[in-house]
Design an enzyme around this catalytic site. Structure first.
Site, PDB file in Angstrom:
ATOM      1  CB  SER A 151      -0.948  -0.045   1.208  1.00 44.87           C
ATOM      2  OG  SER A 151      -1.918   0.967   1.148  1.00 44.87           O
ATOM      3  NE  ARG A 221      -9.148   1.397  11.149  1.00 40.45           N
ATOM      4  CZ  ARG A 221      -8.138   0.852  10.512  1.00 40.45           C
ATOM      5  NH1 ARG A 221      -7.510   1.540   9.562  1.00 40.45           N
ATOM      6  NH2 ARG A 221      -7.719  -0.363  10.816  1.00 40.45           N
ATOM      7  CG  ASP A 317      -6.256  -3.712  -3.566  1.00 46.11           C
ATOM      8  OD1 ASP A 317      -7.069  -2.798  -3.289  1.00 46.11           O
ATOM      9  OD2 ASP A 317      -5.035  -3.616  -3.344  1.00 46.11           O
ATOM     10  CG  HIS A 350      -5.708  -2.178   0.087  1.00 48.09           C
ATOM     11  ND1 HIS A 350      -4.772  -2.153  -0.928  1.00 48.09           N
ATOM     12  CD2 HIS A 350      -5.205  -1.381   1.080  1.00 48.09           C
ATOM     13  CE1 HIS A 350      -3.767  -1.372  -0.585  1.00 48.09           C
ATOM     14  NE2 HIS A 350      -4.001  -0.903   0.630  1.00 48.09           N
ATOM     15  CG  ASP A 351      -7.085  -4.918   5.231  1.00 48.93           C
ATOM     16  OD1 ASP A 351      -6.287  -3.987   4.997  1.00 48.93           O
ATOM     17  OD2 ASP A 351      -7.920  -4.879   6.154  1.00 48.93           O
TER      18      ASP A 351
END
Length: 377
Positions: A151, A221, A317, A350-351
């Protein structure tokens, strides 16, 4: 598998000012870092790990006072793991402007004696890379065997090959991009606006008021966390599951499990992350664009790179899609650079770069075997 066990953070302070891209300078600053493994005799086996938005120097291992304090990439780094600390000397560093020990907005401003707050200078990916280079100078490391990041960390790894091309052997760029899309900048702006409009923000000087803009941090968040997950992974984990058997028919109560999860993530984040740091790091993400000085020509921007590359993306992602990774690969191939590319089929969004996917870790293990084979013997 053997783990690193307990690790200890270290500090290095600098009296020479760090010139910043903005024209400002950071004076009398400290970097917090951790190291794992042993630096070999010719100091050639160092691997730098660059962290993403809400991560830190604590990449692997645990702290003695808490066995729950596992480093954020512990599944990747350690004895016998893909980034094997029996072979490599691994360095994790907290970037300036962060809130995990290195000089940042919560630290005293030498000019006033009070916390910097919103007066902390704007920092960029390039500034972080230059600070990291100074840390390596202090450790007596002239050249990295490899630099790796996911990232935002991948952006730093790419920047290393451009700002200090002679100091990098290999660059591993994972779930990253050569710049942010308009949509990603938009997500960052909404998150920043949530923080800035929180009444407890006080124009960034909330420390003096004894408050924290938790409402804004929570929303920021929650927004960010949605972008880190794929639709498939959210559907599999939560679907339309309710918190209770009956609907409350309320616009304000939590009805769905996904709502509960996002609020939990927001509450947890607001307890440890600094609001000014969030603004600084998301803006650094926005600003990163090595092609900007080359009229948008990424191939021209990457011409100076001399490293060998591994670029990794994940099929689900959507924040940093495989298309963005392929842009980097194409630009490197245009310059006839040595580049390998892996597109991993993974449902986690993405994680995925943080998770222990066997195909993903298999690719990294094989690549680090190549890096190890190229070390002087």
């Amino acid at each position: 598998m053997v783990t690193l066990g307990h690790v200890t953070a270290q500090q290095m302070s600098f009296s020479d000012a760090l010139p910043l891209r903005s024209g400002a300078a950071l004076r009398d600053y400290t970097l917090v870092y951790e190291t794992y493994g042993t630096l070999n005799a010719d100091r050639s086996n160092a691997v730098l790990v660059c962290h993403a938005l809400n991560a830190s120097h604590h990449v692997a291992g645990t702290y003695a006072d808490s066995d729950r304090s596992e480093g954020w990439w512990d599944n990747l780094i350690g004895p016998g793991k893909p980034l094997d600390t029996n072979r490599f000397f691994v360095i994790g560093v907290n970037n300036p402007g962060s809130c995990f020990g290195s000089t940042g907005p919560t630290h005293p401003n030498p000019a006033t004696g009070r916390p910097y707050g919103a007066d902390f200078p704007v920092v960029t990916v390039e500034d972080w890379v230059d600070a990291q280079a100074r840390l390596l100078d202090g450790l007596g490391i002239e050249r990295l065997a490899a630099v790796i990041g996911g990232s935002l960390g991948g952006m730093q790894a790419l920047s290393w090959t451009l700002r200090h091309p002679a100091r990098v052997g290999h660059a591993l760029i994972i779930a990253s991009a050569p710049n942010l899309s308009a949509q990603n900048i938009a997500f960052n702006e909404v998150a920043r606006r949530a923080i800035i409009t929180d009444p407890d923000f006080h124009a960034g000087h909330f420390y003096a008021h004894g408050v924290v803009p938790k409402r804004g941090l929570r929303v920021a968040r929650m927004i960010g966390h949605i972008t880190y997950l794929s639709d498939d992974s959210m559907e599999a984990k939560f679907g339309r599951a309710l918190r209770s058997a009956e609907l409350a028919y309320s616009t304000q109560e939590i009805e769905f499990q996904i709502e509960s999860y996002l609020r939990y993530q927001g509450d947890k984040f607001s307890e440890y992350f600094d609001a000014n740091t969030y603004l600084l790091i998301t803006r650094a993400l926005d600003y990163f664009d090595p092609a900007r000085e080359f009229g948008g020509n990424l191939s021209a921007a990457l011409a100076v790179a001399r490293a060998k590359f591994l670029v990794v993306s994940f099929t689900t992602d959507w924040r940093f899609s495989p298309l963005r990774s392929r842009e980097i690969v194409k630009a490197l191939l245009d310059n006839r650079r040595d580049v390998s590319y892996a597109e991993i089929a993974a449902p986690h969004g993405h994680d995925a770069f943080l998770l222990d996917d066997p195909r993903y870790h298999g690719v990294l293990r094989a690549y680090f075997e190549r890096v190890a084979q190229e070390l002087p013997r």
